[in-house]
Scaffold this motif. Structure first.
Motif, mmCIF file in Angstrom:
data_model
loop_
_atom_site.group_PDB
_atom_site.id
_atom_site.type_symbol
_atom_site.label_atom_id
_atom_site.label_comp_id
_atom_site.label_asym_id
_atom_site.label_seq_id
_atom_site.Cartn_x
_atom_site.Cartn_y
_atom_site.Cartn_z
ATOM 1 N N THR A 120 0.859 -1.182 0.000
ATOM 2 C CA THR A 120 0.000 0.000 0.000
ATOM 3 C C THR A 120 0.899 1.237 0.000
ATOM 4 N N ALA A 121 0.611 2.176 -0.913
ATOM 5 C CA ALA A 121 1.434 3.372 -1.043
ATOM 6 C C ALA A 121 0.561 4.528 -1.525
ATOM 7 N N PRO A 122 0.969 5.769 -1.247
ATOM 8 C CA PRO A 122 0.197 6.906 -1.755
ATOM 9 C C PRO A 122 0.352 7.021 -3.265
ATOM 10 N N SER A 123 -0.631 7.615 -3.917
ATOM 11 C CA SER A 123 -0.555 7.772 -5.373
ATOM 12 C C SER A 123 0.462 8.839 -5.770
ATOM 13 N N LYS A 124 0.754 9.764 -4.844
ATOM 14 C CA LYS A 124 1.742 10.790 -5.147
ATOM 15 C C LYS A 124 2.414 11.247 -3.858
ATOM 16 N N VAL A 125 3.575 11.853 -3.999
ATOM 17 C CA VAL A 125 4.296 12.395 -2.859
ATOM 18 C C VAL A 125 5.029 13.645 -3.317
ATOM 19 N N VAL A 126 5.032 14.651 -2.481
ATOM 20 C CA VAL A 126 5.750 15.886 -2.785
ATOM 21 C C VAL A 126 7.249 15.619 -2.695
ATOM 22 N N ASP A 127 7.972 16.130 -3.669
ATOM 23 C CA ASP A 127 9.420 15.909 -3.709
ATOM 24 C C ASP A 127 10.070 16.243 -2.371
ATOM 25 N N GLU A 128 10.950 15.379 -1.943
ATOM 26 C CA GLU A 128 11.727 15.486 -0.701
ATOM 27 C C GLU A 128 10.921 15.123 0.541
ATOM 28 N N GLN A 129 9.609 14.854 0.391
ATOM 29 C CA GLN A 129 8.805 14.398 1.519
ATOM 30 C C GLN A 129 8.813 12.868 1.555
ATOM 31 N N ALA A 146 5.056 -4.546 7.588
ATOM 32 C CA ALA A 146 6.381 -3.909 7.570
ATOM 33 C C ALA A 146 6.233 -2.560 6.870
ATOM 34 N N LYS A 147 7.026 -1.593 7.283
ATOM 35 C CA LYS A 147 6.888 -0.240 6.746
ATOM 36 C C LYS A 147 8.233 0.302 6.279
ATOM 37 N N ALA A 148 8.170 1.226 5.335
ATOM 38 C CA ALA A 148 9.342 1.955 4.857
ATOM 39 C C ALA A 148 8.905 3.378 4.524
ATOM 40 N N SER A 149 9.826 4.313 4.662
ATOM 41 C CA SER A 149 9.506 5.732 4.428
ATOM 42 C C SER A 149 10.573 6.377 3.545
ATOM 43 N N PRO A 150 10.629 6.010 2.268
ATOM 44 C CA PRO A 150 11.620 6.635 1.379
ATOM 45 C C PRO A 150 11.239 8.068 1.029
ATOM 46 N N ARG A 151 12.214 8.803 0.515
ATOM 47 C CA ARG A 151 11.974 10.147 -0.023
ATOM 48 C C ARG A 151 12.260 10.086 -1.525
ATOM 49 N N PRO A 152 11.309 9.628 -2.306
ATOM 50 C CA PRO A 152 11.568 9.479 -3.753
ATOM 51 C C PRO A 152 11.738 10.834 -4.423
ATOM 52 N N ARG A 153 12.836 11.001 -5.179
ATOM 53 C CA ARG A 153 13.110 12.266 -5.844
ATOM 54 C C ARG A 153 12.575 12.302 -7.270
ATOM 55 N N ARG A 154 11.886 11.240 -7.660
ATOM 56 C CA ARG A 154 11.219 11.222 -8.953
ATOM 57 C C ARG A 154 10.110 10.174 -8.892
ATOM 58 N N THR A 155 9.331 10.088 -9.938
ATOM 59 C CA THR A 155 8.238 9.128 -9.983
ATOM 60 C C THR A 155 8.809 7.714 -10.105
ATOM 61 N N TYR A 156 8.340 6.839 -9.217
ATOM 62 C CA TYR A 156 8.848 5.471 -9.198
ATOM 63 C C TYR A 156 7.690 4.474 -9.184
ATOM 64 N N TRP A 157 7.999 3.273 -9.678
ATOM 65 C CA TRP A 157 7.191 2.098 -9.397
ATOM 66 C C TRP A 157 7.822 1.427 -8.184
ATOM 67 N N PHE A 158 6.983 1.058 -7.220
ATOM 68 C CA PHE A 158 7.448 0.369 -6.023
ATOM 69 C C PHE A 158 6.829 -1.029 -5.962
ATOM 70 N N ARG A 159 7.520 -1.939 -5.275
ATOM 71 C CA ARG A 159 6.987 -3.261 -4.998
ATOM 72 C C ARG A 159 7.705 -3.807 -3.772
ATOM 73 N N LEU A 162 5.122 3.775 2.925
ATOM 74 C CA LEU A 162 4.836 2.498 2.282
ATOM 75 C C LEU A 162 4.539 1.454 3.353
ATOM 76 N N SER A 163 3.494 0.683 3.125
ATOM 77 C CA SER A 163 3.112 -0.344 4.089
ATOM 78 C C SER A 163 2.967 -1.684 3.373
ATOM 79 N N ALA A 164 3.678 -2.672 3.880
ATOM 80 C CA ALA A 164 3.618 -4.023 3.324
ATOM 81 C C ALA A 164 2.800 -4.909 4.253
ATOM 82 N N GLN A 165 1.844 -5.624 3.676
ATOM 83 C CA GLN A 165 1.060 -6.600 4.441
ATOM 84 C C GLN A 165 1.397 -7.998 3.917
ATOM 85 N N VAL A 166 1.847 -8.866 4.810
ATOM 86 C CA VAL A 166 2.251 -10.212 4.413
ATOM 87 C C VAL A 166 1.395 -11.225 5.173
ATOM 88 N N ARG A 167 0.785 -12.119 4.411
ATOM 89 C CA ARG A 167 -0.106 -13.117 4.999
ATOM 90 C C ARG A 167 0.120 -14.484 4.353
#
Length: 548
Positions: free
Chosen positions: A242-251, A295-308, A255-260
């Protein structure tokens, strides 16, 4: 047949109540109904006779002088039973019957029969059972369990113990698991009155062999079930991101991972957070899931990315890769759109994104790498200032694309500090600057005998030091050659050349827009320049030029 079971002193005794029809052809010749009751001892010592008491009664009470026969077995089970004793009732209708003890089985059942006479109906007693002490009954133990399951999942084991055709007396079943060439105890469970024992075991191997062993009690031998094999496969893992559709640069992008697995949340799973960069998936963070499988992660993506996310497999659960999720990087500042009908500057690659907070202006000496690039382009032998007199100012700025970028500009060391203050002020007021490359990027131009200022202006590049002639005036050295002049957004703030006319375009010569194009000294940029010690020397005739 109705069976009633009771437990006494660790043993099971059974009283069987039967509805018995008189044998064919033995209908009573009289009208007097009869009942016959039998009692035997609960147990018979080894080698001792069995003494049974039979009571024959009619409507008027005990029936005397009536013949009663004792049989070993069960009435009406279709099996011929041996006569083991005979006797007659006394005056009270009681007959004492003595038979030899039975050494063939641990328990024996007995019943008595009165065959009737001319006036009384025949009668058969209920069966009664006695334990033959010192004789153990053989038992059989069976084990029921699933044949297949998933690793690290519990299965139910049910053992059924039977002896002499009935549930065995209370005792203990030991459930065991094969380990190498031996059997290891799983659990000891007391047998119920119904002859069953139940437990559960967690399966941790792809093949597990189990058995149930009845440990026996007085009167019942031990017995062991056949081995029972259980096959197990890995649990199936499902990963969801689960991730937001957009993020302001440098913010931060949360990201939230659910594992079952198919049985619920999967704790302590190894999760790799990945983004698609430069044509491949790259791991940027690793974590383990919590007790709730998150599990969670909080990257600061500096451009548009695909995440998995990728979940590693283990010996008992499969791995998985989530569906990819696109997180669009959006600028934190205002995006400058080209005005209708306006010309378009030459494109430049976007400069690197800003580093540090605010303008983060830094003044430093000219490095060997930078000087090598400047020589033969923006500096040559004979220029009025040399390397030691110049400084490079690196600073963050607000780009036309709304992002914060980091640019650099070369000036005389005497104005290095105030140039840093100037661009900090421009940054604070969110003045948009299209680009801030050193002018040597554009190569040498014989027209200006220095770095190609025509190309720099056409690309709307903000610059300063350039040991060159004045554009359109061959042989006249520009103030830029001293490192004390700065050109800001030259495409939107053109210069009137004596020989070339308006450079780099005519469209913008009298137009103002936002913070990036000005026509009056009262506009924001000329005012900022003035308060930081820079003059708008030529006004609209050279709109982008400021002297320091």
């Amino acid at each position: 047949m109705k069976i009633a079971t009771s437990v006494s002193a660790g043993l099971v005794s059974a009283a069987l109540t039967l509805s018995v029809m008189p044998p064919a052809g033995a209908a009573p010749s009289g009208d007097d109904s009869t009942t016959l009751q039998l009692s035997v001892p609960a147990s018979t010592p080894a080698g001792a006779d069995v003494t049974a008491t039979a009571i024959l009664q009619g409507a008027a009470g005990g029936i005397p002088d009536a013949p009663v026969t004792l049989f070993r077995g069960l009435p009406d089970d279709g099996v011929p039973d041996p006569r083991v004793a005979e006797g007659s009732t006394d005056a009270e209708g009681v007959a004492t019957l003595t038979a030899d003890g039975d050494r063939s089985s641990a328990y024996s059942s007995y019943y008595a029969r009165f065959d009737g006479d001319d006036t009384r109906a025949a009668a058969v007693s209920d069966a009664q059972r006695t334990q033959n002490e010192g004789v153990a009954a053989s038992t059989t133990t069976t084990l029921e369990a699933a044949a297949s399951t998933k690793l690290r999942r519990p299965i139910t084991l049910t053992a059924t113990v039977a002896g002499a055709g009935e549930p065995a007396a209370l005792g203990v079943v030991r459930f065991e698991q094969q380990s190498g060439g031996d059997w290891a105890k799983v659990a000891d469970v007391t047998v119920t009155g119904a002859g069953t024992a139940t437990t559960s075991v967690v399966i941790t191997s792809v093949r597990t062999v189990l058995r149930a062993r009845y440990l026996g009690v007085e009167g019942y031998d031990e017995s062991t079930s056949a081995p029972h094999a259980v096959s197990a496969s890995r649990q199936t893992t499902t990963a969801t991101l689960t991730a937001p559709s957009k993020v302001v640069d440098e913010q931060k992008a949360q990201l939230s991972a659910q594992v079952r697995t198919e049985f619920g949340a999967l704790p302590s799973a190894k999760v790799s957070f990945q983004h698609y960069k430069d044509g491949r998936w790259t791991t940027f963070s690793r974590a383990r899931t919590s007790s709730s499988g998150v599990a969670k992660a909080s990257p600061r993506p500096r451009r548009t990315y695909w995440f998995r996310i990728k979940v590693a497999s283990s010996t008992w659960q499969s791995g998985d890769t989530s569906a990819k999720v696109r997180v669009r990087n959006v600028p934190p500042g205002k995006v400058i759109k080209r005005l209708a009908g306006s010309p378009k500057p030459r494109s430049l690659p976007a400069q690197s994104r800003a580093s540090g907070s605010g303008a983060n202006a830094k003044v430093s000496k000219i490095s060997a790498k930078t000087w090598k690039s400047m020589k033969g382009r923006s500096w040559r032998s004979g220029c009025p200032v040399g390397r030691s007199s110049l400084r490079v100012v690196k600073v963050n700025y607000w780009g036309f694309d709304g992002y914060r970028h980091r640019g650099e500009i070369v000036v005389h060391k005497a104005i290095g500090a105030k140039t840093a203050r100037l661009f900090t002020d421009l940054y604070t007021n969110k003045v948009s600057i299209r680009a801030m490359y050193r002018v040597d990027r554009f190569g040498y131009s014989s027209r200006v005998r220095g770095a190609n200022d025509y190309a720099s202006m056409a690309a709307d590049n903000t610059s300063a030091f350039n040991c060159r002639n004045v554009v359109g005036r061959p042989g006249v050295r520009s103030l830029h050659a001293y490192g004390r002049a700065i050109d800001i957004n030259p495409f939107e703030n053109p210069y009137l050349s004596g020989s070339d006319g308006w450079v780099p375009n005519t469209w913008w010569r009298t137009r103002a827009a936002g913070t990036y194009a000005w026509t009056k000294s009262s506009h924001l940029v000329p005012r900022i320049m003035k308060r930081n010690g820079f003059r708008w020397t030529y006004g609209l005739a050279d709109g982008h030029h400021f002297d320091g």
